[in-house]
Design a protein around this motif. Structure first.
Motif, PDB file in Angstrom:
ATOM      1  N   MET A 141      23.721 -15.294 -16.706  1.00 33.92           N
ATOM      2  CA  MET A 141      24.496 -16.419 -15.908  1.00 33.92           C
ATOM      3  C   MET A 141      23.561 -17.762 -16.096  1.00 33.92           C
ATOM      4  N   THR A 142      22.119 -17.601 -16.022  1.00 28.37           N
ATOM      5  CA  THR A 142      21.468 -18.799 -16.198  1.00 28.37           C
ATOM      6  C   THR A 142      21.701 -19.652 -17.695  1.00 28.37           C
ATOM      7  N   ILE A 143      21.982 -18.868 -18.703  1.00 28.92           N
ATOM      8  CA  ILE A 143      22.333 -19.438 -20.003  1.00 28.92           C
ATOM      9  C   ILE A 143      23.672 -20.216 -19.869  1.00 28.92           C
ATOM     10  N   GLY A 144      24.569 -19.494 -18.993  1.00 33.75           N
ATOM     11  CA  GLY A 144      25.947 -20.066 -18.754  1.00 33.75           C
ATOM     12  C   GLY A 144      26.280 -21.379 -17.986  1.00 33.75           C
ATOM     13  N   LEU A 145      25.140 -21.349 -16.954  1.00 31.56           N
ATOM     14  CA  LEU A 145      25.233 -22.312 -15.947  1.00 31.56           C
ATOM     15  C   LEU A 145      24.159 -23.611 -16.424  1.00 31.56           C
ATOM     16  N   PHE A 185      33.562 -23.409 -14.474  1.00 34.07           N
ATOM     17  CA  PHE A 185      34.664 -22.319 -14.700  1.00 34.07           C
ATOM     18  C   PHE A 185      34.082 -21.381 -15.867  1.00 34.07           C
ATOM     19  N   LEU A 186      33.365 -22.114 -16.827  1.00 33.12           N
ATOM     20  CA  LEU A 186      33.203 -20.992 -18.006  1.00 33.12           C
ATOM     21  C   LEU A 186      31.672 -20.230 -17.498  1.00 33.12           C
ATOM     22  N   GLY A 187      30.721 -20.990 -16.744  1.00 30.24           N
ATOM     23  CA  GLY A 187      29.520 -20.409 -16.499  1.00 30.24           C
ATOM     24  C   GLY A 187      29.912 -19.250 -15.260  1.00 30.24           C
ATOM     25  N   GLY A 188      30.805 -19.769 -14.502  1.00 25.18           N
ATOM     26  CA  GLY A 188      31.420 -18.872 -13.570  1.00 25.18           C
ATOM     27  C   GLY A 188      32.147 -17.259 -14.062  1.00 25.18           C
ATOM     28  N   THR A 189      32.318 -17.194 -15.027  1.00 26.83           N
ATOM     29  CA  THR A 189      32.873 -16.273 -15.603  1.00 26.83           C
ATOM     30  C   THR A 189      32.006 -14.941 -15.828  1.00 26.83           C
ATOM     31  N   ALA A 190      30.658 -15.283 -15.850  1.00 29.48           N
ATOM     32  CA  ALA A 190      29.685 -14.336 -15.948  1.00 29.48           C
ATOM     33  C   ALA A 190      29.302 -13.689 -14.485  1.00 29.48           C
ATOM     34  N   ILE A 191      29.782 -14.092 -13.490  1.00 32.68           N
ATOM     35  CA  ILE A 191      29.458 -13.692 -12.166  1.00 32.68           C
ATOM     36  C   ILE A 191      30.044 -12.281 -11.844  1.00 32.68           C
ATOM     37  N   ALA A 192      31.150 -12.048 -12.142  1.00 29.10           N
ATOM     38  CA  ALA A 192      31.901 -10.620 -12.007  1.00 29.10           C
ATOM     39  C   ALA A 192      31.262  -9.701 -12.665  1.00 29.10           C
ATOM     40  N   PRO A 193      31.126  -9.869 -13.989  1.00 28.50           N
ATOM     41  CA  PRO A 193      30.387  -8.718 -14.754  1.00 28.50           C
ATOM     42  C   PRO A 193      29.038  -8.388 -14.255  1.00 28.50           C
ATOM     43  N   THR A 194      28.302  -9.462 -13.974  1.00 25.35           N
ATOM     44  CA  THR A 194      27.091  -9.403 -13.488  1.00 25.35           C
ATOM     45  C   THR A 194      26.947  -8.666 -12.032  1.00 25.35           C
ATOM     46  N   LEU A 195      27.886  -8.746 -11.146  1.00 26.74           N
ATOM     47  CA  LEU A 195      28.081  -8.180 -10.010  1.00 26.74           C
ATOM     48  C   LEU A 195      28.360  -6.720 -10.239  1.00 26.74           C
ATOM     49  N   THR A 196      29.380  -6.548 -11.230  1.00 29.37           N
ATOM     50  CA  THR A 196      29.821  -4.986 -11.527  1.00 29.37           C
ATOM     51  C   THR A 196      28.769  -4.211 -11.981  1.00 29.37           C
ATOM     52  N   VAL A 197      28.116  -4.699 -12.857  1.00 31.17           N
ATOM     53  CA  VAL A 197      26.765  -4.111 -13.333  1.00 31.17           C
ATOM     54  C   VAL A 197      25.613  -3.846 -12.523  1.00 31.17           C
ATOM     55  N   GLN A 198      25.360  -4.925 -11.469  1.00 34.19           N
ATOM     56  CA  GLN A 198      24.408  -4.481 -10.680  1.00 34.19           C
ATOM     57  C   GLN A 198      24.864  -3.386  -9.523  1.00 34.19           C
ATOM     58  N   SER A 199      26.101  -3.441  -9.296  1.00 32.46           N
ATOM     59  CA  SER A 199      26.555  -2.315  -8.334  1.00 32.46           C
ATOM     60  C   SER A 199      26.643  -0.892  -8.925  1.00 32.46           C
ATOM     61  N   SER A 200      27.133  -0.827 -10.223  1.00 31.67           N
ATOM     62  CA  SER A 200      27.030   0.209 -10.975  1.00 31.67           C
ATOM     63  C   SER A 200      25.738   0.931 -11.097  1.00 31.67           C
ATOM     64  N   LEU A 201      24.738   0.164 -11.430  1.00 34.96           N
ATOM     65  CA  LEU A 201      23.460   0.439 -11.643  1.00 34.96           C
ATOM     66  C   LEU A 201      22.776   1.027 -10.083  1.00 34.96           C
ATOM     67  N   VAL A 202      23.136   0.230  -9.166  1.00 33.28           N
ATOM     68  CA  VAL A 202      22.669   0.795  -7.840  1.00 33.28           C
ATOM     69  C   VAL A 202      23.353   2.038  -7.429  1.00 33.28           C
ATOM     70  N   GLY A 203      24.564   2.178  -7.799  1.00 37.91           N
ATOM     71  CA  GLY A 203      25.182   3.314  -7.509  1.00 37.91           C
ATOM     72  C   GLY A 203      24.661   4.488  -8.379  1.00 37.91           C
TER      73      GLY A 203
END
Length: 120
Positions: A1-5, A22-40
């Motif tokens: 996300m840092t690189i994208g923003l 818009f382009l930088g924000g496209t990384a937000i959903a995958p980042t949150l998905t991976v975070q949640s998957s790893l926590v789970g």
């Protein structure tokens, strides 16, 4: 996300800024998905709810603190430059924390499978 923003710091045109957001924000959903998957996958079954609570608390708390400090820096005599330095330091600390030897536990099979799916 840092690189994208990161390119946001160099533009002044509202149209270009909107496109980059818009382009930088496209990384937000995958980042949150991976975070949640790893926590789970990492949290023990009896502590899953608590693990997700801590994830949310830390993420939203850190975001609020970062917004407050960044806003105060921008409004101070140090201006935008100090805010950009603070953001760069935060990104560098995040990268450094991932590189500390011995911080990684062996991955469980479920986490390794998730890691393989994300890499593909």
């Amino acid at each position: 996300m840092t690189i994208g923003l990161a390119p946001l710091a160099t533009v002044s045109s509202p149209l270009v800024l909107g496109a980059l957001l818009f382009l930088g924000g496209t990384a937000i959903a995958p980042t949150l998905t991976v975070q949640s998957s790893l926590v789970g996958a990492i949290a023990p079954a009896h502590a899953t709810t608590e693990a997700f609570t801590w994830l949310s608390t830390i993420a939203f708390g850190a975001s609020a603190i970062g917004a407050a400090v960044g806003g105060a820096l921008i409004e101070s005599s140090l201006g935008v430059s100090a805010s950009l330095v603070l953001a760069a330091l935060g990104a560098a600390l995040a990268v450094a924390a991932t590189l500390v030897p011995g911080r990684r536990r062996p991955l469980s099979r479920e986490v390794a499978d998730l890691d393989d799916r994300v890499a593909a």
